[in-house]
Design a protein around this motif. Structure first.
Motif, PDB file in Angstrom:
ATOM      1  N   LEU A 113       2.461  -6.456  -5.605  1.00  0.00           N
ATOM      2  CA  LEU A 113       2.981  -7.768  -5.194  1.00  0.00           C
ATOM      3  C   LEU A 113       3.084  -8.639  -6.445  1.00  0.00           C
ATOM      4  CD1 LEU A 113       0.834  -8.378  -1.964  1.00  0.00           C
ATOM      5  CD2 LEU A 113       3.157  -7.448  -2.112  1.00  0.00           C
ATOM      6  N   CYS A 114       4.314  -8.998  -6.815  1.00  0.00           N
ATOM      7  CA  CYS A 114       4.527  -9.740  -8.065  1.00  0.00           C
ATOM      8  C   CYS A 114       3.787 -11.065  -8.051  1.00  0.00           C
ATOM      9  CB  CYS A 114       6.015  -9.984  -8.279  1.00  0.00           C
ATOM     10  SG  CYS A 114       6.876  -8.474  -8.696  1.00  0.00           S
ATOM     11  N   LYS A 115       3.220 -11.391  -9.175  1.00  0.00           N
ATOM     12  CA  LYS A 115       2.481 -12.660  -9.304  1.00  0.00           C
ATOM     13  C   LYS A 115       3.481 -13.769  -9.611  1.00  0.00           C
ATOM     14  CE  LYS A 115      -1.142 -10.027  -9.026  1.00  0.00           C
ATOM     15  NZ  LYS A 115      -0.657  -9.073  -8.002  1.00  0.00           N
ATOM     16  N   GLN A 116       4.378 -13.952  -8.707  1.00  0.00           N
ATOM     17  CA  GLN A 116       5.442 -14.942  -8.906  1.00  0.00           C
ATOM     18  C   GLN A 116       5.805 -15.521  -7.556  1.00  0.00           C
ATOM     19  OE1 GLN A 116       9.236 -13.647  -8.560  1.00  0.00           O
ATOM     20  NE2 GLN A 116       9.892 -15.770  -8.647  1.00  0.00           N
ATOM     21  N   ILE A 117       5.721 -16.846  -7.439  1.00  0.00           N
ATOM     22  CA  ILE A 117       5.949 -17.483  -6.141  1.00  0.00           C
ATOM     23  C   ILE A 117       6.886 -18.672  -6.307  1.00  0.00           C
ATOM     24  CG2 ILE A 117       4.849 -18.715  -4.218  1.00  0.00           C
ATOM     25  CD1 ILE A 117       2.247 -17.186  -4.978  1.00  0.00           C
ATOM     26  N   ASN A 118       7.938 -18.689  -5.513  1.00  0.00           N
ATOM     27  CA  ASN A 118       8.794 -19.871  -5.470  1.00  0.00           C
ATOM     28  C   ASN A 118       8.350 -20.706  -4.268  1.00  0.00           C
ATOM     29  OD1 ASN A 118      11.293 -21.322  -6.412  1.00  0.00           O
ATOM     30  ND2 ASN A 118      11.754 -21.053  -4.246  1.00  0.00           N
ATOM     31  N   LEU A 119       7.761 -21.846  -4.535  1.00  0.00           N
ATOM     32  CA  LEU A 119       7.235 -22.676  -3.457  1.00  0.00           C
ATOM     33  C   LEU A 119       7.984 -24.009  -3.452  1.00  0.00           C
ATOM     34  CD1 LEU A 119       5.026 -22.448  -1.302  1.00  0.00           C
ATOM     35  CD2 LEU A 119       3.533 -23.737  -2.827  1.00  0.00           C
ATOM     36  N   PRO A 120       9.014 -24.114  -2.585  1.00  0.00           N
ATOM     37  CA  PRO A 120       9.846 -25.310  -2.609  1.00  0.00           C
ATOM     38  C   PRO A 120       9.049 -26.581  -2.289  1.00  0.00           C
ATOM     39  CG  PRO A 120      10.935 -23.558  -1.409  1.00  0.00           C
ATOM     40  CD  PRO A 120       9.525 -23.112  -1.647  1.00  0.00           C
ATOM     41  N   ALA A 121       9.157 -27.572  -3.171  1.00  0.00           N
ATOM     42  CA  ALA A 121       8.504 -28.862  -2.936  1.00  0.00           C
ATOM     43  C   ALA A 121       9.507 -29.842  -2.332  1.00  0.00           C
ATOM     44  CB  ALA A 121       7.955 -29.416  -4.244  1.00  0.00           C
ATOM     45  N   GLN A 122      10.721 -29.795  -2.789  1.00  0.00           N
ATOM     46  CA  GLN A 122      11.860 -30.659  -2.392  1.00  0.00           C
ATOM     47  C   GLN A 122      11.713 -32.083  -2.917  1.00  0.00           C
ATOM     48  OE1 GLN A 122      14.023 -28.750  -1.583  1.00  0.00           O
ATOM     49  NE2 GLN A 122      13.359 -27.189  -0.151  1.00  0.00           N
ATOM     50  N   SER A 123      10.499 -32.650  -2.858  1.00  0.00           N
ATOM     51  CA  SER A 123      10.274 -33.985  -3.424  1.00  0.00           C
ATOM     52  C   SER A 123       8.785 -34.134  -3.700  1.00  0.00           C
ATOM     53  CB  SER A 123      10.720 -35.072  -2.446  1.00  0.00           C
ATOM     54  OG  SER A 123      10.220 -36.341  -2.869  1.00  0.00           O
TER      55      SER A 123
ATOM     56  N   GLN B 156       0.812  -1.220   0.000  1.00  0.00           N
ATOM     57  CA  GLN B 156       0.000   0.000   0.000  1.00  0.00           C
ATOM     58  C   GLN B 156       0.841   1.264   0.000  1.00  0.00           C
ATOM     59  OE1 GLN B 156      -2.471  -0.899   3.413  1.00  0.00           O
ATOM     60  NE2 GLN B 156      -4.249  -1.265   2.109  1.00  0.00           N
ATOM     61  N   LEU B 157       2.163   1.115   0.074  1.00  0.00           N
ATOM     62  CA  LEU B 157       3.013   2.314   0.064  1.00  0.00           C
ATOM     63  C   LEU B 157       2.930   2.979  -1.307  1.00  0.00           C
ATOM     64  CD1 LEU B 157       6.140   0.847   1.919  1.00  0.00           C
ATOM     65  CD2 LEU B 157       4.446   2.431   2.852  1.00  0.00           C
ATOM     66  N   GLU B 158       3.066   4.303  -1.321  1.00  0.00           N
ATOM     67  CA  GLU B 158       3.004   5.076  -2.568  1.00  0.00           C
ATOM     68  C   GLU B 158       4.226   4.777  -3.425  1.00  0.00           C
ATOM     69  OE1 GLU B 158       1.141   8.147  -3.513  1.00  0.00           O
ATOM     70  OE2 GLU B 158      -0.396   7.283  -2.189  1.00  0.00           O
ATOM     71  N   GLY B 159       4.048   4.816  -4.742  1.00  0.00           N
ATOM     72  CA  GLY B 159       5.204   4.700  -5.620  1.00  0.00           C
ATOM     73  C   GLY B 159       5.024   3.610  -6.657  1.00  0.00           C
ATOM     74  N   ASP B 160       5.983   3.587  -7.605  1.00  0.00           N
ATOM     75  CA  ASP B 160       5.938   2.622  -8.699  1.00  0.00           C
ATOM     76  C   ASP B 160       7.040   1.594  -8.458  1.00  0.00           C
ATOM     77  OD1 ASP B 160       5.330   1.426 -11.056  1.00  0.00           O
ATOM     78  OD2 ASP B 160       6.364   2.894 -12.323  1.00  0.00           O
ATOM     79  N   PHE B 161       6.673   0.449  -7.916  1.00  0.00           N
ATOM     80  CA  PHE B 161       7.692  -0.552  -7.562  1.00  0.00           C
ATOM     81  C   PHE B 161       7.068  -1.938  -7.494  1.00  0.00           C
ATOM     82  CE2 PHE B 161       5.734   1.153  -3.770  1.00  0.00           C
ATOM     83  CZ  PHE B 161       5.434   0.040  -3.017  1.00  0.00           C
ATOM     84  N   TRP B 162       7.933  -2.936  -7.469  1.00  0.00           N
ATOM     85  CA  TRP B 162       7.513  -4.333  -7.318  1.00  0.00           C
ATOM     86  C   TRP B 162       7.997  -4.865  -5.968  1.00  0.00           C
ATOM     87  CZ3 TRP B 162       9.535  -6.359 -12.714  1.00  0.00           C
ATOM     88  CH2 TRP B 162       8.552  -6.137 -13.685  1.00  0.00           C
TER      89      TRP B 162
END
Ligand code: SAH
Ligand code: SF4
Ligand code: F3S
Length: 429
Positions: free
Chosen positions: A247-257, A216-222
């Motif tokens: 909030l970037c629509k990109q998620i690293n969700l470690p599965a490991q196996s 919610q902070l002001e500005g142009d950023f990711w």
């Protein structure tokens, strides 16, 4: 002129810590050099995650020894070091210190080298030391320290200690400051970012609330974050990412196996089915989300059949990126004590290649429908004969523009013309 070189190995946490070490060395009057052979002080920010990272440090000793003996070089070791390695590494370094003692580095250095002035007032949390950013547009912001998960293969709980959340007021103030200075790509860091605040129940924001506050902070950023854990990935986190464009629509969700027996042996507190249900919820809740993962191949006792479960998991999820690692025994961990590292190296390598082939396929399949679209790209650098940047999904995008154009750290619209693993080639609009 006194000079220094910071060498961070491993993950973003170390890069971030390295930027704070640089600040302290600059305050002591050292100047940064980009070639370690010209440095009077070399600060190694070590990584213990795999033996190869540790071996890279051992590989340097011969080079450094002569200069150390001649008094031209002071070497410092901090970061993630397992007790096992600490014993062997300590005699080779002039100074070994815990990163949380960074505010005391001037004092410690004064005790090892000559004639440094010491600022004893510097008794503060090391996060309060303002980092000397390596980038003009990307800033790392630590939100938590340590890890309590004790995955059986992993060194981190033994090198970074217990999980502790940094006060959200400090985090928000830091993010705000970077945005005001024009930073565009803010990375929130921690070993389990989504456990944020759980160590201070009722007194601290939860992760989704922290995300919402910075978005919610002001500005142009990711805003991005590393690394979440499948366990505390709650519905409010998914909703926050869906609702806030920053909030970037990109998620690293470690599965490991992808195999339940292996997950149990790894002490990962979820099943394949739970992980995939979470993936389905993320895909349903966040349209156009890009997913990546961490996978370990050849963990103790992994049969070919069990490995196939990791392969089919990757095929199901269709990741854009995956960090595939061959299992490396870490001395002192539960796996090192209780299980046998019995998958031959050649087999580990083969399994890694198999998963890399799956990843290449799913990346192509995901990106092909995007050809012809125009993406917002954060421009990073000019390299050889083209510009490079990344989109919200963190996929690299190559394009042409004059080499001297003032594009670094700006957002540009790029029309995607072709795709190869793992980059697009496009045209600036
Ligand atoms: N906290 C994060 C990431 C920690 S380390 C998480 O839980 O996901 C980054 C990655 O290194 C891990 O996700 C894992 O895939 C890999 N890794 C950790 N220990 C390893 C080991 N002993 N051998 C090989 N890879 C390892
Ligand atoms: Fe290591 Fe597991 Fe903690 Fe991640 S969650 S840092 S893999 S112990
Ligand atoms: Fe390595 Fe420590 Fe990061 S072990 S991966 S530098 S937290």
């Amino acid at each position: 002129m006194k000079t220094y070189y910071v060498w961070p190995l491993g993950c973003q946490t170390n890069k971030s810590d390295g930027e704070r070490v640089a600040t302290v060395l600059e305050r002591l009057g050292y100047h940064r050099v980009h070639d370690e052979s010209n440095a009077n002080v070399i600060a190694v920010i070590a990584c213990a995650i795999r033996q190869s990272a540790v071996d890279r440090i051992y590989g340097k000793f011969r080079q450094w020894e002569q200069r150390q003996q001649a008094g031209d070089l002071t070497t410092i070791l901090t970061g993630c070091v397992l007790p096992h390695d600490k014993q062997k590494l300590t005699p080779k370094f002039d100074l070994v210190f815990d990163i949380e003692d960074l505010p005391r580095l001037p004092l410690l250095l004064a005790q090892t080298t000559v004639e440094e002035t010491v600022n004893l007032r510097d008794k503060m949390e090391y996060f309060d030391i303002e980092p000397l950013h390596n980038s003009a547009f990307r800033a790392w912001v630590p939100i938590a320290k340590g890890c309590d998960k004790f995955c059986t293969y992993c060194a981190v709980p033994y090198t970074r200690g217990r999980e502790r959340s940094r006060p959200s007021t400090d985090i928000i103030t830091e993010v705000k400051k970077y945005i005001e200075r024009g930073y565009k790509d803010i990375h929130l860091l921690g070993q389990n970012v989504n456990s944020y605040g759980l160590d201070k129940p009722g007194q601290e924001l939860r992760f989704a609330e922290l995300l919402t506050a910075v978005a919610q902070l002001e500005g142009d950023f990711w805003i991005r974050f590393h690394a979440p854990h499948p366990r505390d990935f709650t519905a409010d986190v998914i909703a926050a990412i869906a609702n806030y464009p920053k909030l970037c629509k990109q998620i690293n969700l470690p599965a490991q196996s992808g195999n339940n027996q292996l997950l149990r042996r790894m002490n990962r507190p979820y099943t394949r089915e739970k992980y995939l249900a979470l993936i389905d919820a993320i895909k349903a809740g966040i349209p156009n989300v890009s997913l990546s993962t961490d996978i370990i191949v050849g963990f103790c006792g992994e049969t070919d059949e069990q490995f196939q479960d990791s392969k089919t998991l990757m095929e199901y999820v269709k990741y854009d990126m995956a960090f595939i690692a061959q299992y490396s025994v870490r001395p002192g961990t539960v796996a090192a004590r209780r299980f046998t590292d019995d998958v031959p190296v050649a087999e580990k390598k083969q399994r890694e290649q198999t998963l890399t082939a799956v990843l290449k396929r799913t990346f192509q399949e995901n990106q092909l429908p995007r050809l012809g679209q125009t993406h917002r790209v954060l421009v990073e650098k000019y390299s050889k004969d083209h510009w490079l940047g990344r989109n919200e999904h963190q996929v690299t995008i190559e394009f042409q523009a004059p080499a001297d154009a003032p594009l670094v750290g700006t957002f540009q619209n790029i029309k995607l013309n072709s795709v190869e693993p793992f980059r697009f080639v496009g045209i600036i609009q």
